[in-house]
Design a protein around this motif. Structure first.
Motif, short mmCIF file in Angstrom:
data_model
loop_
_atom_site.label_atom_id
_atom_site.label_comp_id
_atom_site.label_asym_id
_atom_site.label_seq_id
_atom_site.Cartn_x
_atom_site.Cartn_y
_atom_site.Cartn_z
N LEU A 342 -27.82 78.70 85.77
CA LEU A 342 -27.11 77.70 86.56
C LEU A 342 -25.60 77.87 86.51
CD1 LEU A 342 -29.55 74.86 85.59
CD2 LEU A 342 -29.19 75.74 87.91
N PRO A 343 -24.87 77.19 87.40
CA PRO A 343 -23.41 77.41 87.49
C PRO A 343 -22.59 76.82 86.35
CG PRO A 343 -24.32 76.65 89.59
CD PRO A 343 -25.38 76.45 88.56
N TRP A 344 -23.17 75.95 85.53
CA TRP A 344 -22.50 75.41 84.35
C TRP A 344 -23.28 75.86 83.11
CZ3 TRP A 344 -22.06 72.86 88.93
CH2 TRP A 344 -20.86 72.17 89.21
N ASP A 345 -22.58 76.10 82.00
CA ASP A 345 -23.26 76.50 80.78
C ASP A 345 -23.73 75.28 80.00
OD1 ASP A 345 -21.09 75.49 79.32
OD2 ASP A 345 -20.27 77.47 78.86
N GLU A 346 -24.23 75.52 78.78
CA GLU A 346 -24.79 74.42 77.97
C GLU A 346 -23.75 73.38 77.59
OE1 GLU A 346 -25.04 77.62 77.37
OE2 GLU A 346 -27.13 78.20 77.02
N ASN A 347 -22.48 73.74 77.62
CA ASN A 347 -21.41 72.82 77.25
C ASN A 347 -20.69 72.23 78.46
OD1 ASN A 347 -21.68 73.15 74.37
ND2 ASN A 347 -20.86 75.21 74.65
N LEU A 348 -21.33 72.36 79.62
CA LEU A 348 -20.79 71.85 80.88
C LEU A 348 -19.49 72.54 81.28
CD1 LEU A 348 -21.50 68.00 80.66
CD2 LEU A 348 -23.02 69.87 81.32
N HIS A 349 -19.33 73.79 80.87
CA HIS A 349 -18.22 74.61 81.33
C HIS A 349 -18.65 75.42 82.55
CE1 HIS A 349 -16.37 74.66 77.00
NE2 HIS A 349 -16.01 73.59 77.69
N HIS A 350 -17.74 75.60 83.48
CA HIS A 350 -18.01 76.44 84.63
C HIS A 350 -18.29 77.88 84.21
CE1 HIS A 350 -15.33 73.62 87.28
NE2 HIS A 350 -16.54 73.13 87.08
N LYS A 351 -19.25 78.49 84.90
CA LYS A 351 -19.48 79.92 84.80
C LYS A 351 -18.93 80.58 86.07
CE LYS A 351 -23.84 80.61 83.57
NZ LYS A 351 -25.28 80.27 83.51
N PRO A 352 -18.86 81.90 86.13
CA PRO A 352 -18.35 82.53 87.36
C PRO A 352 -19.07 82.07 88.62
CG PRO A 352 -18.46 84.13 85.60
CD PRO A 352 -19.09 82.89 85.05
N ALA A 353 -20.33 81.70 88.51
CA ALA A 353 -21.08 81.23 89.68
C ALA A 353 -20.42 80.03 90.34
CB ALA A 353 -22.51 80.89 89.27
N TYR A 354 -19.85 79.15 89.53
CA TYR A 354 -19.20 77.97 90.11
C TYR A 354 -18.06 78.38 91.02
CZ TYR A 354 -16.48 73.68 90.55
OH TYR A 354 -15.77 72.62 91.06
N ALA A 355 -17.21 79.28 90.55
CA ALA A 355 -16.08 79.73 91.35
C ALA A 355 -16.54 80.41 92.63
CB ALA A 355 -15.20 80.67 90.53
N ALA A 356 -17.65 81.13 92.56
CA ALA A 356 -18.17 81.83 93.74
C ALA A 356 -18.68 80.83 94.78
CB ALA A 356 -19.29 82.78 93.32
N ILE A 357 -19.40 79.82 94.32
CA ILE A 357 -19.88 78.78 95.24
C ILE A 357 -18.70 78.06 95.89
CG2 ILE A 357 -21.08 76.57 95.39
CD1 ILE A 357 -22.79 77.56 92.97
N ARG A 358 -17.75 77.71 95.06
CA ARG A 358 -16.58 76.97 95.53
C ARG A 358 -15.81 77.78 96.57
NH1 ARG A 358 -13.76 72.73 93.95
NH2 ARG A 358 -11.53 72.71 94.39
N ALA A 359 -15.61 79.05 96.30
CA ALA A 359 -14.88 79.90 97.24
C ALA A 359 -15.62 80.00 98.58
CB ALA A 359 -14.65 81.28 96.65
N ALA A 360 -16.94 80.14 98.53
CA ALA A 360 -17.72 80.22 99.76
C ALA A 360 -17.62 78.93 100.57
CB ALA A 360 -19.18 80.52 99.43
N LEU A 361 -17.67 77.79 99.89
CA LEU A 361 -17.55 76.51 100.59
C LEU A 361 -16.16 76.34 101.19
CD1 LEU A 361 -19.40 74.18 98.06
CD2 LEU A 361 -20.24 74.90 100.31
N GLN A 362 -15.14 76.76 100.47
CA GLN A 362 -13.77 76.65 100.98
C GLN A 362 -13.56 77.52 102.22
OE1 GLN A 362 -11.77 77.63 97.26
NE2 GLN A 362 -10.97 75.55 97.09
N GLN A 363 -14.15 78.68 102.22
CA GLN A 363 -13.95 79.60 103.33
C GLN A 363 -14.68 79.15 104.60
OE1 GLN A 363 -15.22 83.38 101.77
NE2 GLN A 363 -13.50 83.50 100.31
N ALA A 364 -15.57 78.17 104.46
CA ALA A 364 -16.31 77.68 105.63
C ALA A 364 -15.47 76.80 106.52
CB ALA A 364 -17.56 76.91 105.16
N HIS A 365 -14.29 76.39 106.05
CA HIS A 365 -13.47 75.44 106.82
C HIS A 365 -12.47 76.16 107.71
CE1 HIS A 365 -14.38 72.93 103.02
NE2 HIS A 365 -15.36 72.84 103.89
#
Length: 365
Positions: A342-365
């Protein structure tokens, strides 16, 4: 392409999944969610726009499933309410939970998640009215005629859909009804009633709530192949027969070792071209442990590809991750030696997946 024989283990291990989700995992310490770089480290800076808000700008939702025990993990629940704009009950609306005795309904678990969602501004996907797994003992141990089982199924669907009328925006009406080769799964409903039970279920759900969106939902359907072809033909026929069907749910329980789904963007589009919505309903991307920088980078790229496949098609209405933190993932309990899905690790820290999802969503605008 993935190896279908291995991927079918996802739901073949339904009992283990249920146990893992029902028991929940240990709560993790509170942590601020930060932005991850390619190494997986976080800077602890909280983005001003959440994934839910970014998705909403393109007319979509970005949600996360949750099970009732997980709401007791305060840091986890707070982040769920803050980061997303939709949720799906992991178990609380399934048949074993909602009708534990014939004709006796208990909506306590589902109501708790609906109440949490309302308090936090999340909309709710209903999951699921009809599935071969997690059925109550009274149903699976009984001997039913076709007419008796149709009556039981109609009563269950009618009562549950009416209870949540106006509280959920969509239902996974029939879940996992196909085999890998595109034939019908021989569940209790198929064996007793025949394939017409699917159309019946959709009609009964529509009668109980004419405004809710009605979906078929399954795994191993993200690629173009025999299983997704079967759903394509089924939905095409249902629409020709004027059966109420509004959407197709691609679960997207993916695994790095099996390769990215073949022609996923084209597959999403062809279902949308049938005139139905498409949703990514249970997304996670597991790997063989231990995780390392290379695997996390590949995982991030897959999350990007899935997000972009949805964003490229107007009728792909949203994405739901199946949980969002490795702290509460069902994967390790069912696939020993695998996880970090999943995009967050066991300590609720972002993993690289989070940044990738976020970038894709931002580029949709």
């Amino acid at each position: 392409m993935r190896t279908p024989a291995r991927r079918t283990r996802i739901r073949a291990a339904g009992a283990a999944v249920s146990a893992a989700l029902l028991l929940g995992l240990a709560a993790t310490p509170a942590a601020h969610a930060g932005t991850a770089d390619e190494t997986g480290k976080t800077d602890q800076a909280r983005p001003t726009e959440t994934l839910g808000k970014l998705a909403k700008k393109s007319g979509r939702y970005f949600g996360a499933a949750v099970d009732n025990p997980e709401l007791a993990d305060t840091a986890y629940a707070d982040l769920l309410g803050r980061e997303f704009n939709a949720t799906t009950p992991g178990n609380g609306m399934k048949w074993y939970a909602t009708e534990p005795q014939r004709g006796v309904f208990d909506f306590t678990a589902g109501d708790e998640i609906v109440d949490f969602a309302r308090a936090n501004g999340l909309k709710v996907r209903g999951h699921t009215l009809l599935w071969h797994s997690q059925l109550p003992d009274w149903l699976t141990s009984g001997t039913w005629t076709a007419d008796e089982l149709r009556s039981i199924l109609k009563n269950h669907i009618t009562n549950e859909v009416k209870h949540y009328k106006g509280k959920v925006f969509a239902w996974d009406v029939a879940n996992e009804i196909m085999n890998e080769d595109g034939t019908y799964r021989e569940n209790i409903f198929y064996k007793t009633i025949g394939p017409g039970y699917v159309a019946d279920a959709l009609r009964w759900a529509h009668a109980a709530d004419p405004k809710v969106k009605l979906y078929l939902n399954d795994y191993n359907v993200e690629a173009i192949g025999p299983k997704s072809d079967a759903y394509y033909q089924l939905i095409k026929q249902l629409r020709a027969d004027r059966v109420p069907i509004d959407g197709f749910g691609m679960q997207a329980h993916l695994a790095l070792q099996y390769g990215f789904p073949d022609r996923m963007p084209q597959n999403v589009r062809r279902f949308a071209d049938l005139g139905v919505d498409v949703a990514i309903t249970e997304l996670d991307i597991r790997m063989i442990l231990p995780a390392d920088a290379a695997k996390l980078a590949e995982q991030a790229d897959w999350y990007r590809q899935v997000t972009e496949a949805c964003l490229a098609v107007r009728r792909c209405v949203g994405i739901t991750v199946w949980g969002y933190s490795d702290a509460h993932s069902w994967i390790p309990a069912v696939f020993p030696g695998e996880g970090a899905a999943l995009p967050w690790d066991e300590n609720l820290h972002h993993k690289p997946a989070y940044a990738a999802i976020r970038a894709a969503l931002q580029q949709a605008h």
